[in-house]
Design an enzyme around this catalytic site. Structure first.
Site, mmCIF file in Angstrom:
data_model
loop_
_atom_site.group_PDB
_atom_site.id
_atom_site.type_symbol
_atom_site.label_atom_id
_atom_site.label_comp_id
_atom_site.label_asym_id
_atom_site.label_seq_id
_atom_site.Cartn_x
_atom_site.Cartn_y
_atom_site.Cartn_z
ATOM 1 N N GLU A 126 -9.382 -3.154 -6.967
ATOM 2 C CA GLU A 126 -8.956 -2.024 -6.102
ATOM 3 C C GLU A 126 -8.674 -0.725 -7.251
ATOM 4 O OE1 GLU A 126 -5.230 -1.922 -4.359
ATOM 5 O OE2 GLU A 126 -4.796 -3.969 -5.109
ATOM 6 N N SER B 81 0.796 -1.150 0.084
ATOM 7 C CA SER B 81 -0.133 0.094 -0.056
ATOM 8 C C SER B 81 0.829 1.377 0.143
ATOM 9 C CB SER B 81 -1.060 -0.084 1.271
ATOM 10 O OG SER B 81 -2.032 0.869 1.118
ATOM 11 N N HIS C 282 -7.749 -4.425 -2.125
ATOM 12 C CA HIS C 282 -6.607 -3.571 -1.358
ATOM 13 C C HIS C 282 -5.972 -4.274 -0.441
ATOM 14 C CE1 HIS C 282 -3.954 -0.197 -1.008
ATOM 15 N NE2 HIS C 282 -4.108 -0.288 0.156
#
Length: 282
Positions: free
Chosen positions: A221, A125, A251
């Site tokens: 995502e 991320s 995600h």
């Protein structure tokens, strides 16, 4: 995912109250990496002859916790390398480039212990963004680069305007518009820091000379489009790159170790990438 500053503060309170835990057979040692607080996580049989700098996710704003520790342990178990989980400074108190600079500091601390060819940088991320940005800054400064990079579910362009932000917005349950606004406002100091800076938005950077890179992204995502575009740009820069778009995944699915078999499969792929890169420099 926190949707506003009030929820972020609650999230941080919960994280601070969490007792650090790692799986059985794994050690956790708090360390000071030249001012960047970190934890060295080593599975049974892992050594510091090879080390992984792990820059955890959390929208540049959230404190890394036991989920990231379990992920680090899983990668250490598979590679027999120790993992340095770095607690870089967080926005909004510390916007760009604080997190990236802490990544650079922690890498240089590792590089004094282990040859660069035996290092790797890994991030999920927001940490995936920092993985790429850290490598770009190291290249800019003339440092020896690690053997490989791995970025999962990475926001590659902080403008957050790629096509799949529109087409997949109703399929992504985590990266909602309000959460994305919190991240953007926090990391860019309410938009006063230019998202066009290539060390903030790697999709806008000259990627020449980066080490072999693994990009992983879920097909559900909103970051899908940016990661596919980043893979294309890496190929054009003649960087060895493997782009994996995982069907049906949302995600940061790689952190859901206990709940999803796809998470275990993902971590196997990450470990294989790391081991191939280290083998290739022998």
């Amino acid at each position: 995912m926190p949707q506003n500053l009030a929820e972020l503060q609650v999230d941080r309170q919960h994280s601070r109250a969490e007792q650090p835990e790692v799986p059985n057979g794994v050690t956790r040692q708090p360390v000071d990496a030249d001012g960047a607080p970190a934890e060295r996580i080593c599975a049974r049989g892992a050594t510091t002859e090879r080390q992984i700098l792990f820059l955890p996710g959390g929208g540049f704003t959230s404190i890394a916790g036991n989920g990231q520790r379990r992920f680090a342990a899983a990668i250490s178990q598979r590679t027999k390398a120790c993992v340095l989980l770095t607690h870089y400074r967080l926005a909004p108190e510390h916007p760009f480039p604080a997190g990236r600079d802490d990544g650079v500091t922690a890498y240089r601390w590792l590089a004094r212990q282990t040859k660069a060819e035996n290092l790797a940088i890994l991030g999920d991320s927001a940490g995936g963004n920092l993985t790429l940005a850290t490598a770009l800054k190291l290249r800019e400064d003339g440092d020896d680069l690690p053997a490989s990079l791995t970025a999962t579910s990475a926001p590659a362009d902080l403008a957050l305007t790629g096509g799949t932000f529109r087409t997949l917005k109703d399929r992504d349950p985590l990266l909602t518009e309000s959460h994305r606004k919190l991240v953007y406002d926090s990391y860019t100091k309410n938009g006063t820091i230019d998202v066009g800076d290539p060390l903030m938005s790697p999709l806008r950077a000259d990627l020449t000379g980066l080490p072999p890179t693994l990009l992983m992204v879920g097909t559900q995502e909103v970051l899908l489009g940016d990661n596919l575009a980043l893979g294309d740009k890496l190929r054009k820069a003649r960087v060895e790159v493997d782009v994996q778009a995982w069907p049906g995944q949302v995600h940061a699915w790689s952190l859901v170790l206990e709940e999803a078999p796809e998470s275990t499969m993902t971590n196997d792929q990450i470990a294989a990438h790391l081991l191939r890169a280290w083998a290739s420099v022998r």
